[in-house]
Scaffold this motif. Structure first.
Motif, mmCIF file in Angstrom:
data_model
loop_
_atom_site.group_PDB
_atom_site.id
_atom_site.type_symbol
_atom_site.label_atom_id
_atom_site.label_comp_id
_atom_site.label_asym_id
_atom_site.label_seq_id
_atom_site.Cartn_x
_atom_site.Cartn_y
_atom_site.Cartn_z
ATOM 1 N N THR A 147 0.837 -1.189 0.000
ATOM 2 C CA THR A 147 0.000 0.000 0.000
ATOM 3 C C THR A 147 0.874 1.241 0.000
ATOM 4 N N SER A 148 0.262 2.415 0.104
ATOM 5 C CA SER A 148 1.047 3.655 0.028
ATOM 6 C C SER A 148 0.365 4.782 0.787
ATOM 7 N N TRP A 149 1.159 5.721 1.259
ATOM 8 C CA TRP A 149 0.702 7.007 1.808
ATOM 9 C C TRP A 149 -0.453 6.824 2.794
ATOM 10 N N VAL A 150 -0.248 5.944 3.771
ATOM 11 C CA VAL A 150 -1.320 5.580 4.697
ATOM 12 C C VAL A 150 -1.588 6.717 5.686
ATOM 13 N N TYR A 151 -2.859 6.976 5.914
ATOM 14 C CA TYR A 151 -3.266 8.001 6.879
ATOM 15 C C TYR A 151 -4.518 7.529 7.609
ATOM 16 N N SER A 152 -4.824 8.168 8.723
ATOM 17 C CA SER A 152 -6.033 7.880 9.483
ATOM 18 C C SER A 152 -6.261 9.018 10.457
ATOM 19 N N THR A 153 -7.243 8.863 11.312
ATOM 20 C CA THR A 153 -7.549 9.915 12.289
ATOM 21 C C THR A 153 -6.829 9.698 13.611
ATOM 22 N N HIS A 154 -5.859 8.782 13.632
ATOM 23 C CA HIS A 154 -5.075 8.558 14.846
ATOM 24 C C HIS A 154 -3.641 8.232 14.445
ATOM 25 N N GLY A 155 -2.751 8.321 15.410
ATOM 26 C CA GLY A 155 -1.343 8.055 15.124
ATOM 27 C C GLY A 155 -0.650 9.269 14.524
ATOM 28 N N ARG A 156 0.467 9.016 13.855
ATOM 29 C CA ARG A 156 1.216 10.076 13.177
ATOM 30 C C ARG A 156 1.107 9.872 11.677
ATOM 31 N N ASN A 157 0.588 10.853 10.980
ATOM 32 C CA ASN A 157 0.434 10.727 9.539
ATOM 33 C C ASN A 157 0.237 12.102 8.904
ATOM 34 N N PHE A 158 0.255 12.134 7.599
ATOM 35 C CA PHE A 158 0.196 13.390 6.851
ATOM 36 C C PHE A 158 -1.110 14.139 7.100
ATOM 37 N N LEU A 159 -2.223 13.430 7.168
ATOM 38 C CA LEU A 159 -3.511 14.088 7.388
ATOM 39 C C LEU A 159 -3.502 14.893 8.690
ATOM 40 N N LEU A 160 -3.141 14.270 9.785
ATOM 41 C CA LEU A 160 -3.189 14.954 11.076
ATOM 42 C C LEU A 160 -2.148 16.065 11.160
ATOM 43 N N THR A 161 -0.975 15.828 10.574
ATOM 44 C CA THR A 161 0.051 16.872 10.565
ATOM 45 C C THR A 161 -0.427 18.089 9.784
ATOM 46 N N MET A 162 -1.022 17.859 8.620
ATOM 47 C CA MET A 162 -1.506 18.976 7.793
ATOM 48 C C MET A 162 -2.662 19.706 8.469
ATOM 49 N N GLN A 163 -3.572 18.963 9.064
ATOM 50 C CA GLN A 163 -4.689 19.627 9.745
ATOM 51 C C GLN A 163 -4.176 20.585 10.816
ATOM 52 N N ARG A 164 -3.137 20.177 11.507
ATOM 53 C CA ARG A 164 -2.576 21.033 12.551
ATOM 54 C C ARG A 164 -1.826 22.219 11.946
ATOM 55 N N LEU A 165 -0.918 21.949 11.008
ATOM 56 C CA LEU A 165 -0.076 23.020 10.456
ATOM 57 C C LEU A 165 -0.876 24.015 9.626
ATOM 58 N N LEU A 166 -1.876 23.546 8.916
ATOM 59 C CA LEU A 166 -2.693 24.450 8.094
ATOM 60 C C LEU A 166 -3.422 25.475 8.955
ATOM 61 N N GLN A 167 -3.703 25.102 10.203
ATOM 62 C CA GLN A 167 -4.398 26.029 11.102
ATOM 63 C C GLN A 167 -3.438 26.860 11.948
ATOM 64 N N GLU A 168 -2.155 26.458 11.968
ATOM 65 C CA GLU A 168 -1.174 27.174 12.784
ATOM 66 C C GLU A 168 -0.327 28.151 11.974
ATOM 67 N N LYS A 169 -0.078 27.833 10.707
ATOM 68 C CA LYS A 169 0.868 28.597 9.905
ATOM 69 C C LYS A 169 0.156 29.461 8.867
ATOM 70 N N GLU A 171 1.564 30.051 5.929
ATOM 71 C CA GLU A 171 1.980 29.547 4.617
ATOM 72 C C GLU A 171 2.730 28.224 4.796
ATOM 73 N N LEU A 172 2.474 27.280 3.886
ATOM 74 C CA LEU A 172 3.160 25.987 3.921
ATOM 75 C C LEU A 172 3.684 25.649 2.539
ATOM 76 N N ARG A 173 4.913 25.142 2.497
ATOM 77 C CA ARG A 173 5.531 24.695 1.250
ATOM 78 C C ARG A 173 5.470 23.169 1.220
ATOM 79 N N ILE A 174 4.794 22.626 0.208
ATOM 80 C CA ILE A 174 4.524 21.189 0.146
ATOM 81 C C ILE A 174 5.051 20.614 -1.169
ATOM 82 N N VAL A 175 5.695 19.466 -1.071
ATOM 83 C CA VAL A 175 6.276 18.799 -2.242
ATOM 84 C C VAL A 175 5.188 18.450 -3.264
ATOM 85 N N ALA A 176 5.439 18.816 -4.518
ATOM 86 C CA ALA A 176 4.427 18.635 -5.560
ATOM 87 C C ALA A 176 4.851 17.674 -6.668
ATOM 88 N N ASP A 177 6.074 17.121 -6.602
ATOM 89 C CA ASP A 177 6.521 16.241 -7.683
ATOM 90 C C ASP A 177 6.665 14.779 -7.256
#
Length: 289
Positions: A147-169, A171-177
């Protein structure tokens, strides 16, 4: 049916525990009872529990840390799964094991299928590939699900990190390639349940290695955009997103630029398919609300 699940608090294990109770008795020992780095402990626990199915949802997933901790990564991701496969064979039961897109180097321009030769870039990918090889060498009944790029509503993952940073910062620079399929742990658990039900009904496909991700693909930037749009729909603050190349975000371990996996074999052999990543993300977020 007694189902032994490793990785008690992991993303996939947690979702499995929410879904598999209807098909059997779940035995989900903590790491103090079933540590994949402890060979004899694995053997003792499996022989004591005598399950009808083993699902290995435990893994060493610290990709960058693995570069300096190879022994631990290989113990958990390679040696442990091999022992689980040996014990499953001795009991005459199947093993379901989860692997990763990181077994590939990402240089292919099309989605990877199961016939493509693996070529991992770092220790984490090499350890996961070694785990696949150890399981396959035992030659018992097994499903290796990449599988790939696993996320959920618990643990450590991109979804939870982004939800936090998008509300704290601001501007965010995110890899697009880097391109892949964000895959909700709930999707993996749903598909695992479907595979178990087909096996129990005598409708199993061929044992072996399969790809299991959400359908479609995006970049990390596109995934972050989708998370941001969901926040905005709830009238929550959301940072400005800027796309950047991988070269602007160096990490100790190189990541595959192409993590797309072709999942048609799982559909063909087992009749199991996955939703597109956007639909799965909405379902995941609906459960978070």
């Amino acid at each position: 049916m007694r189902i032994l699940i490793s990785g008690q608090h992991g993303q996939v294990s947690t979702e499995l525990q929410h879904r598999l109770g209807a098909v059997g008795e779940l035995i989900v020992p903590g790491r103090d009872q079933l540590n994949l780095a402890q060979r004899e402990q694995i053997r003792q626990q499996v022989r004591h529990i005598r399950p009808d199915l083993i699902i290995n949802a435990a893994a060493y997933t610290a990709v960058d840390q693995a570069e300096d901790d190879a022994a631990a990564a290989f113990a958990v991701n390679a040696e442990g799964p091999g022992i689980l496969a040996e014990e499953a064979l001795a009991l005459g039961i199947p093993l379901i094991h989860y692997s990763t897109d990181y077994v590939f180097d990402g240089s292919k321009t099309e989605p990877y299928d199961e016939t493509d030769a693996p070529h991992p870039l770092g220790v984490y990918g090499k350890s996961k590939l070694a785990g696949e090889q150890a399981i396959t060498a035992v030659n018992g009944q097994h499903l290796i699900l990449r599988t790939s790029w696993v996320y959920s509503t618990h643990g450590r993952n991109f979804l939870l990190t982004m939800q936090r940073l998008l509300q704290e910062k601001p501007e965010l620079r995110i890899v697009a390639d880097q391109i892949g399929a964000p895959t909700w742990a709930g999707t993996i658990a749903n598909s695992t349940l479907a595979l178990i039900e087909r096996w129990k009904a005598g409708q199993a496909g061929a044992w072996g290695t399969y790809h299991l991700t959400a359908q479609g693909h995006t970049s990390w930037f596109g995934f972050a955009q989708a998370i941001g749009e969901a926040l905005q729909a709830q009238e929550k603050p959301c940072a400005r997103l800027l796309p950047i190349p991988t070269s602007d975000y160096p990490t100790p371990t190189a990541r595959p630029l192409n993590s797309r996996l072709d999942c048609t074999r799982l559909q063909r052999e087992w009749g199991v398919s996955q939703p597109d990543w956007q639909t799965a993300l909405r379902e995941c977020l609906a459960g978070q609300a």
